[in-house]
Write an enzyme that holds these catalytic residues in place. Structure first.
Site, short mmCIF file in Angstrom:
data_model
loop_
_atom_site.label_atom_id
_atom_site.label_comp_id
_atom_site.label_asym_id
_atom_site.label_seq_id
_atom_site.Cartn_x
_atom_site.Cartn_y
_atom_site.Cartn_z
N LEU A 1 0.86 -1.19 0.00
CA LEU A 1 0.00 0.00 0.00
C LEU A 1 0.90 1.23 0.00
CD1 LEU A 1 -2.68 -0.98 2.70
CD2 LEU A 1 -2.91 -1.07 0.21
N ASP A 2 0.39 2.33 -0.55
CA ASP A 2 1.15 3.59 -0.53
C ASP A 2 1.31 4.07 0.91
OD1 ASP A 2 1.05 3.51 -3.29
OD2 ASP A 2 -0.70 4.82 -3.41
N ALA A 3 2.27 4.99 1.10
CA ALA A 3 2.52 5.52 2.45
C ALA A 3 1.27 6.16 3.03
CB ALA A 3 3.67 6.52 2.40
N LYS B 1 -5.74 5.44 -7.22
CA LYS B 1 -5.58 6.88 -7.45
C LYS B 1 -5.60 7.19 -8.95
CE LYS B 1 -2.95 7.43 -3.22
NZ LYS B 1 -1.63 7.25 -2.65
#
Ligand code: URA
Length: 238
Positions: A100-102, A190
């Site tokens: 997962l992204d930060a 996104k």
């Protein structure tokens, strides 16, 4: 699994030390001396080192509720690694299944079983991941059907040749949706919303396959045997 990996899983030797032992002729597989570290072995094989039969430690399967501003990486970077939240031995043997992204929160799976992760990540096995997405711009009632159908038919992401696989979009409120994907391209959620002219301002993964997140932010737990085997049912649909 490879013989050197088996040695690591059944002793305290590092990968390099295991390879040295194998190449020095110290390891027997079903009575035969094997000197090639890449040799594939099965856990049922009789694997002996210095006269002692080796037994692999069981694999580990962990769920973590990832907080914001943490990295899905084994080491710290611009943010601390999610591994800081987990207290287990030999944490360096673990890897993250589907990053997962930060700035994304939610369900992260962590294991030392590469085959198991492969089933979860590979789009061929159609293991669905559900995200709760908060959007910058509201979705008007009159636009819902068209949007659902665009996500279902697949979107052309910038710089990619293939359309995204069919995704299920469910509008909860004008600013909040659930999106279910069966693949995991770079920043996919996104980029999908960017493609339809909106922006993601909050992202949370709440489910992977049949497994729902059921622990608090920053907590972790081992999966049950049923939860682990629940991921072995994925069939190739492509
Ligand atoms: N899609 C994204 O854009 N980010 C994530 O962290 C996961 C899916």
């Amino acid at each position: 699994m490879r013989l050197d990996k088996f040695l690591c899983k059944s002793t305290d030797f590092s990968r390099a030390e295991s390879i040295d032992l194998i190449e020095a002729g110290q390891v027997r597989v079903n009575e035969l001396v094997i000197v090639t570290a890449q040799t594939q072995v099965h856990e049922n094989n009789c694997i002996m080192l210095a006269g002692r039969r080796l037994v692999a430690r069981p694999s580990r399967y962990i769920m973590l509720h990832k907080p914001i501003d943490t990295l899905c990486s084994n080491v710290d970077g611009d943010y601390p690694s999610v591994m800081n939240y987990i207290q287990v031995d030999r944490a360096e043997d673990l890897h993250i299944t589907g990053r997962l992204d930060a700035d994304t929160t939610g369900l992260v799976l962590i294991t030392d079983d590469g085959r198991w992760s492969f089933n979860i990540i590979n789009p061929k096995y159609h293991c669905e991941k559900t995200y709760r997405v908060t959007l910058r711009d509201p979705i008007e009632d009159g636009d819902i059907d068209e949007l659902v159908s665009r996500f279902e038919q697949g979107l052309q992401l910038q710089g990619e040749k293939k359309l995204t696989l069919a995704a299920k979009l469910e509008v909860i409120t004008p600013h909040q949706v659930l999106l279910t994907l069966s693949e995991g391209r770079y920043h996919q959620v996104k980029r999908m919303f960017f493609t339809v002219g909106n922006r993601v301002v909050g992202l949370h993964r709440q489910q992977v396959g049949k497994l729902s997140l059921d622990i608090e932010l920053g907590e972790w737990r081992h999966l049950t045997a049923d939860e682990v085997s629940g991921f072995n049912c994925y069939e190739s649909v492509i």
